[in-house]
Design an enzyme around this catalytic site. Structure first.
Site, PDB file in Angstrom:
ATOM      1  N   ASP A 349      52.830  37.724  44.141  1.00 11.21           N
ATOM      2  CA  ASP A 349      52.501  36.340  43.845  1.00 11.21           C
ATOM      3  C   ASP A 349      52.859  36.104  42.388  1.00 11.21           C
ATOM      4  OD1 ASP A 349      51.299  33.753  44.234  1.00 11.21           O
ATOM      5  OD2 ASP A 349      49.644  34.478  43.007  1.00 11.21           O
ATOM      6  N   THR A 351      51.974  33.694  39.987  1.00  9.45           N
ATOM      7  CA  THR A 351      50.899  33.407  39.043  1.00  9.45           C
ATOM      8  C   THR A 351      49.915  34.574  38.999  1.00  9.45           C
ATOM      9  OG1 THR A 351      51.102  31.061  39.561  1.00  9.45           O
ATOM     10  CG2 THR A 351      49.122  31.760  38.389  1.00  9.45           C
ATOM     11  N   ASP A 608      45.967  37.362  43.194  1.00 12.15           N
ATOM     12  CA  ASP A 608      44.670  37.223  42.543  1.00 12.15           C
ATOM     13  C   ASP A 608      43.934  35.959  42.968  1.00 12.15           C
ATOM     14  OD1 ASP A 608      46.235  35.337  41.343  1.00 12.15           O
ATOM     15  OD2 ASP A 608      45.670  35.825  39.289  1.00 12.15           O
TER      16      ASP A 608
END
Length: 852
Positions: A349, A351, A608
């Protein structure tokens, strides 16, 4: 927890990606402030119940103490390792320890102490296993405390973070995006609260919760916020038993462990009938001294047991946990070390992984003749609409503080709003959702005008062909993130087609902060032939530009997930052809992982955010950042507590070290098992004395297996782990063991014809021992490849050890090893040399013929 910075009003501004402290639900939220003051607001969503006139203050300190005294506490054990008692039991009470223990007791009564050395070795091995796993337990327990999520509970009107185990019945637990519901309860407050219950029910769609609805432990918040009253705590909670069972430190779900168990099962089947035949042969058929016969019978049975293999596997895993623990990496499920070593695709991912959580507003571009000062007022008010802002909204809040002061971005540039944004009242809010890609807020402006706004992905909110898309594409190509601020006609967020009819007002350009270590980590995966796929909810071109800056191979191959085929096979093809994917929904992330797995890939997923939970759960290995949401940390097998993507190579290297080295040493151990079984069968068939006493095989095992295996098991190993562990080990162990047994028995038979008279059996044994040692050393030399200085030194040291035994008189007597004459010793060396040539040929042939 990172240090929070105070804003100009004296409050606390959360760092990007961090949950706001305390009662953040009313901080800077005029609508909530009016509710708390008892003011009435016209509900925008008539189906929702009206909000409470006063905010519940939760339990009092006295009520908490009363419930604790009654035992109404959430006492479900936290994720932890095995207890010390369980560690001792697991290492001591094993099937093979029982067999060896019985044989050891027998040998203590019938033979000299040197024939009982194998028992002391087992005691030492078991002690090492206990100590190493205890060290791993301490590391895991300390890291689990550091990484434990702390829910926010409201007591005496004050919100504070407490340990999950401190929640009592009736506590008021606050919820925000990414928070996991830790106990069962009833919703007391709901602010556009959406909860994902897929981990419990299998239903992928989030469920909208309102006051009075039930929430179950194990679910998590995907949007909005609120609070719930705990109605079931401890083991009564819905998911408590499942969570407790799943949280146990375990070695069972591992191809390595299951492979070794399979091997040990086959060894037991071979060992039992062979041992019975050997006992009958040595005690009944041969008319020898009883104690001598018992000693040689035990000498034939003991080496059949690969007792050190299980120990070394446990030690290698345990040391891996300790090593990773020093790097702030929490391994929540031990086989994850092994699993990540087998990974050939890593899905990242963007970000929080390639970029840091925070962003900065670089500029605001008004559209369609919009007034820049007015746009700034809207953005300043927008920051008050969500008490739990995501990273994008937090960047806007930092640039345009609610008090009208200069932020750290462009807030002070061209201010002409008169500082009146703070007088805008939030009348409705729509929290950001990964599924829809935008958030919304409705306001009553300072002059009483009602307005509603959307803030989100331009390519979602704008129609195809909109002229603004071209400049957005140019910005995306620079790796910038662009949000669109659009006005909703009529001022109602829930109006039909509100998103489709929204009028573009301004572009908010955000600059992302690249992680300084991300480029090196991507380069590592490329060197290790691990494919990297960047999967993000952002614009694909923008994500590709970021990945390109970090040197990701194939970053130019981008694909908008909205054009991704729904057919799993076609999706898998698209996944293999492209490296960067944008505008991916949470469900698509899950489907993409499944598509890759359908092609035989072992997939690791990092993330996250709450939108990563489903994919993390379904991936072969889920990796969460320590600062990630509670839900992601709960489902991930590995948590990087230091939030550093650069820790991943260490985890991969540790897994490869464990798998590759255990495969090496397993071949050593099983070669011994094979030649021991075959020697026993040959002895039974030919009706001769078993050639070895236990002391001989203890010496051989220590020098050719035990000591070198310990060093080889802990050595660096960068080779990617391969499947079919049992096949890979047995394809070499069986021919090696057969050659060792055959060459040793030939030497023994020649020695029986060469020697006669008193001391003949000892001379025959010494010659056979020499051949077996030399052949076993050559197997060790093959397994030690590729050679380094310390590997060569290790093999040489083992050879020197055996030489010392042969030349030092008292060691000759202790181990009953004395070469007699020159003919048979040189014959033993010649037979071993021929066996070494055959071993070299067979290993190369097997490597080509039987590829695992």
């Amino acid at each position: 927890m990172t240090q929070r910075a105070l804003d100009s009003s004296g409050g606390q501004t959360p760092e990007p990606g961090e949950q706001p402290p305390g009662n953040s639900r009313t901080s800077g939220n005029p609508r909530q402030a009016k509710i708390d003051a008892g003011a009435e607001l016209d509900p925008v969503h008539p189906v929702d119940p009206p909000p409470p006139a006063h905010r519940p203050e939760g339990l009092t300190t006295a009520e908490v103490a009363e419930r604790v005294a009654r035992g109404e506490v959430n006492d479900v054990p936290v994720r932890s390792s095995r207890s010390v008692v369980e560690i001792v039991r697991a290492n001591v009470f094993t099937r093979f320890n029982l067999i060896i223990g019985v044989l050891w007791v027998i040998m203590l009564f019938v033979a000299p102490i040197q024939d009982s050395l194998f028992g002391f070795v087992i005691v030492a091995n078991t002690g090492i296993g206990i100590i190493q796993e205890w060290r791993a337990k301490k590391t895991l327990d300390s890291l689990a405390v550091i990484g434990e999520a702390k829910p926010t509970v409201r007591r005496d009107g004050t919100a504070s973070e407490i340990s999950t185990s401190e929640i009592v019945l009736g506590d008021l637990v606050e919820l925000g995006p990414g928070d996991k519901v830790v106990v069962d309860g009833t919703v007391a407050e709901a602010d556009s609260l959406e909860i994902d219950e897929s981990l419990l029910t299998g239903e992928a769609d989030p469920v909208i919760k309102r006051a009075g609805d039930q929430v179950m432990s194990g679910s998590f918040v995907v949007a909005g916020g609120g609070a719930f009253t705990a109605t079931k705590v401890g083991r009564e909670a819905y998911a408590a038993q499942l969570a407790e069972e799943a949280s146990r430190f375990t070695l069972v779900h591992s191809e390595l462990r299951s492979g070794i168990s399979t091997i040990l099962k086959y060894v037991t089947w071979m060992m039992v009938p062979t041992a019975i035949g050997l006992i009958i042969s040595q005690l009944v058929v041969k008319d020898n001294n009883f104690k001598e016969s018992v000693a040689r019978t035990v000498g034939g049975i003991v080496p059949m047991i690969p007792e050190g293999l299980v120990l070394l596997t446990s030690v290698a895993f345990a040391i891996g946990v300790v090593r990773l623990g020093r790097k702030q990496c929490l391994v929540q499920e031990l086989p994850a070390i092994e699993g990540l070593a087998r990974v050939d695709v890593v899905c990242l991912d963007k970000t929080g992984t390639l970029t840091e959580g925070g962003m900065d507003v670089s500029e605001v571009r008004p559209l369609n003749g919009s007034d820049e000062a007015y746009v700034q007022r809207v953005l300043r008010a927008f920051g008050s609409s969500d008490p739990r802002p995501n990273a994008s909204l937090q960047a806007i809040i930092d640039a345009y503080p609610a008090d009208g002061g200069d932020g750290d971005g462009t807030a002070g540039a061209g201010r002409a709003d008169g500082g009146d944004a703070g007088s805008w009242a939030v009348t409705d809010a729509m929290p950001f959702s990964s599924a829809r890609k935008y958030s919304g807020a409705a306001f009553t402006e300072a002059d009483g005008t009602a307005s509603a706004w959307l803030l989100g992905a331009p390519d979602v909110l704008l129609s195809e062909g909109d002229p603004a898309l071209k400049q957005i594409e140019r910005l995306n190509e620079q790796g910038l993130r662009v949000l669109l601020l659009a006005r909703v006609p009529g001022g109602a967020l829930d109006a039909p087609g509100a998103a489709a009819e929204a009028v573009p007002t301004a572009l908010v350009v955000l600059e992302q902060r690249l992680r300084p270590d991300a480029g090196d980590t991507l380069a590592y995966f490329a060197d290790q032939n691990v494919a990297t796929k960047v999967i993000s909810g952002d614009n694909a071109v923008s994500v590709g530009a970021v990945a390109g800056k970090l040197g990701l191979a194939g970053a130019e191959n981008t694909l908008d997930a909205r054009r991704l085929p729904s057919d799993p096979d076609e999706m898998a093809t698209a996944m293999e052809r492209n490296a960067v994917f944008g505008r991916v929904t949470p469900q698509q992330k899950r489907d993409m992982v499944a598509a890759l797995q359908s092609r035989g890939h072992t997939v690791a997923m990092t993330g996250d955010g709450v939108n990563d939970v489903l994919a993390l759960k379904d991936a072969d290995i889920g990796v969460s950042m320590g600062s990630g949401s509670e839900a992601t940390r709960a489902v991930a097998q590995i948590v990087l507590l230091n939030n550093s993507f650069a820790t991943l190579p260490s985890v991969v290297a540790e897994g490869r070290r464990v798998i590759g080295n255990i495969t090496r040493v397993a071949t050593l151990f099983l070669t011994k098992t094979v030649y021991s079984v075959l020697l026993a069968i040959l002895v039974v068939c030919t009706q001769v004395e078993y050639p070895f006493l236990p002391r001989h095989l203890t010496l051989l095992s220590t020098l050719t297996i035990g000591v070198p295996a310990f060093f080889l098991a802990l050595a660096p190993n960068k080779e990617r782990a391969q499947p079919n562990f049992v096949r890979r080990v047995m394809r070499y162990a069986i021919p090696s063991g057969a050659i060792a047994a055959a060459s040793t028995f030939v030497t023994y038979l020649l020695a029986r014809h060469h020697y006669s008279g008193a001391g003949a059996l000892e001379a025959e044994t010494s010659a056979a021992t020499l051949t077996l040692f030399l052949v076993s050393m050559y197997v060790l030399a093959i397994i030690a490849r590729p050679y380094t200085w310390w590997r060569v030194a290790l093999v040489a040291a083992m050879g020197l050890g055996f030489l010392i035994v042969l030349v030092v008189p008292w060691l000759q007597d202790f181990f009953a090893l004395k070469l007699v004459g020159t003919v048979m010793p040189w014959a033993a060396v010649g037979i071993a040399a021929a066996a070494a040539v055959l071993l070299e040929f067979v290993w190369r042939w097997v490597g080509r013929r039987f590829r695992a």
